[in-house]
Design a protein around this motif. Structure first.
Motif, PDB file in Angstrom:
ATOM      1  N   SER A   1      -2.747  -5.518   5.635  1.00  0.00           N
ATOM      2  CA  SER A   1      -3.389  -5.182   4.360  1.00  0.00           C
ATOM      3  C   SER A   1      -3.878  -3.737   4.425  1.00  0.00           C
ATOM      4  O   SER A   1      -3.620  -3.025   5.383  1.00  0.00           O
ATOM      5  CB  SER A   1      -4.569  -6.121   4.115  1.00  0.00           C
ATOM      6  OG  SER A   1      -5.624  -5.814   5.009  1.00  0.00           O
ATOM      7  N   ASN A   2      -4.585  -3.302   3.441  1.00  0.00           N
ATOM      8  CA  ASN A   2      -5.149  -1.951   3.456  1.00  0.00           C
ATOM      9  C   ASN A   2      -6.511  -1.898   4.121  1.00  0.00           C
ATOM     10  O   ASN A   2      -7.205  -0.898   4.054  1.00  0.00           O
ATOM     11  CB  ASN A   2      -5.263  -1.401   2.029  1.00  0.00           C
ATOM     12  CG  ASN A   2      -4.016  -0.664   1.625  1.00  0.00           C
ATOM     13  OD1 ASN A   2      -3.243  -0.212   2.462  1.00  0.00           O
ATOM     14  ND2 ASN A   2      -3.802  -0.554   0.331  1.00  0.00           N
ATOM     15  N   ASN A   3      -6.925  -2.962   4.787  1.00  0.00           N
ATOM     16  CA  ASN A   3      -8.271  -3.026   5.351  1.00  0.00           C
ATOM     17  C   ASN A   3      -8.425  -2.294   6.673  1.00  0.00           C
ATOM     18  O   ASN A   3      -9.518  -1.946   7.056  1.00  0.00           O
ATOM     19  CB  ASN A   3      -8.690  -4.488   5.542  1.00  0.00           C
ATOM     20  CG  ASN A   3      -8.796  -5.205   4.230  1.00  0.00           C
ATOM     21  OD1 ASN A   3      -9.116  -4.603   3.207  1.00  0.00           O
ATOM     22  ND2 ASN A   3      -8.501  -6.486   4.234  1.00  0.00           N
TER      23      ASN A   3
ATOM     24  N   PRO B   1       3.050  -2.262  -0.171  1.00  0.00           N
ATOM     25  CA  PRO B   1       2.461  -3.354   0.609  1.00  0.00           C
ATOM     26  C   PRO B   1       3.375  -3.819   1.737  1.00  0.00           C
ATOM     27  O   PRO B   1       4.587  -3.749   1.638  1.00  0.00           O
ATOM     28  CB  PRO B   1       2.276  -4.473  -0.417  1.00  0.00           C
ATOM     29  CG  PRO B   1       2.405  -3.836  -1.748  1.00  0.00           C
ATOM     30  CD  PRO B   1       3.243  -2.615  -1.563  1.00  0.00           C
ATOM     31  N   SER B   2       2.757  -4.303   2.795  1.00  0.00           N
ATOM     32  CA  SER B   2       3.471  -4.844   3.942  1.00  0.00           C
ATOM     33  C   SER B   2       2.925  -6.224   4.226  1.00  0.00           C
ATOM     34  O   SER B   2       1.745  -6.483   4.037  1.00  0.00           O
ATOM     35  CB  SER B   2       3.252  -3.928   5.147  1.00  0.00           C
ATOM     36  OG  SER B   2       3.721  -4.529   6.320  1.00  0.00           O
ATOM     37  N   THR B   3       3.799  -7.123   4.675  1.00  0.00           N
ATOM     38  CA  THR B   3       3.340  -8.463   5.026  1.00  0.00           C
ATOM     39  C   THR B   3       3.551  -8.785   6.497  1.00  0.00           C
ATOM     40  O   THR B   3       3.007  -9.754   6.992  1.00  0.00           O
ATOM     41  CB  THR B   3       4.065  -9.526   4.178  1.00  0.00           C
ATOM     42  OG1 THR B   3       5.479  -9.381   4.359  1.00  0.00           O
ATOM     43  CG2 THR B   3       3.709  -9.377   2.706  1.00  0.00           C
TER      44      THR B   3
ATOM     45  N   CYS C   1       1.403  -3.173  12.511  1.00  0.00           N
ATOM     46  CA  CYS C   1       1.660  -2.991  11.080  1.00  0.00           C
ATOM     47  C   CYS C   1       1.478  -1.560  10.584  1.00  0.00           C
ATOM     48  O   CYS C   1       2.338  -1.040   9.897  1.00  0.00           O
ATOM     49  CB  CYS C   1       0.716  -3.886  10.285  1.00  0.00           C
ATOM     50  SG  CYS C   1       1.553  -5.235   9.489  1.00  0.00           S
ATOM     51  N   GLN C   2       0.329  -0.980  10.866  1.00  0.00           N
ATOM     52  CA  GLN C   2       0.001   0.332  10.299  1.00  0.00           C
ATOM     53  C   GLN C   2      -0.367   1.305  11.410  1.00  0.00           C
ATOM     54  O   GLN C   2      -1.030   0.940  12.371  1.00  0.00           O
ATOM     55  CB  GLN C   2      -1.180   0.213   9.336  1.00  0.00           C
ATOM     56  CG  GLN C   2      -0.903  -0.668   8.144  1.00  0.00           C
ATOM     57  CD  GLN C   2      -2.075  -0.664   7.201  1.00  0.00           C
ATOM     58  OE1 GLN C   2      -2.252   0.276   6.442  1.00  0.00           O
ATOM     59  NE2 GLN C   2      -2.882  -1.714   7.247  1.00  0.00           N
TER      60      GLN C   2
END
Length: 181
Positions: A55-57, A14-16, A131-132
């Protein structure tokens, strides 16, 4: 996936908070694509995707696609898209260098192919970190015969604002990093 300026070891971690880059980042990668057809709205492929969603969204990503018969690189999920005069098609069956400037704080994107300016775009997102990331063959189901290779992906976080968007900001082949000029 990033936690601040650090690449996480696993996509499942997870990343915040992503990369905070008020001066933007320059992403460079090499890609080889071969397909016996041109692309269109039903038959498209994405070379790069980035989102501020930790998030993974994968909510509201900025994408770089090939999705029409012009075979040009195209920013997707953005607002204003402006092609450079004489913007080239993406050559098939050869290695091509793709360089992208992204700034989630100013909402700007600029893309070069083999040193030639292709396109720019603007966008707005609710948060400003990166983030991703995703590279590779993410494509529509209508594709049935694509060969794709990618290599030498780098991310360079800029320490100063970029002022000339005509010239490609290529830093050479270097490993994944988040520090730069």
């Amino acid at each position: 996936r990033f936690q601040g300026n650090n690449a996480l070891q696993s996509f499942a971690t997870p990343s915040t908070a992503g990369i905070s880059a008020p001066n933007g980042v320059v992403v460079t990668f090499w890609s080889w694509i071969d397909a016996p057809y041109t692309f269109d709205s039903n038959r498209w492929l994405s070379l790069m995707t980035v989102t501020n969603d930790c998030s993974n969204n994968w909510a509201d990503p900025v994408c770089l696609n090939i999705d029409d018969s012009s075979m040009r690189l195209k920013p997707v999920r953005v607002t204003n898209v402006t092609y450079a005069p004489g913007a080239p098609s993406f050559p098939r069956g050869q290695w091509n260098r793709v360089t992208t400037y992204l700034n989630f704080q100013t909402g700007s994107m600029h893309v070069w192919q083999n040193g030639v300016k292709v396109v720019s775009a603007t966008f707005s997102r609710p948060t400003t970190t990166l983030c991703q990331w995703h590279w590779g063959l993410y494509a529509s189901g209508a594709n049935n015969n694509i060969t794709m290779h990618e290599d030498d992906i780098s991310i360079v976080k800029l320490n100063q604002p970029m002022t000339n968007f005509t010239l490609e900001p290529w830093f050479g082949v270097n490993p994944l990093c988040v520090a730069g000029p």
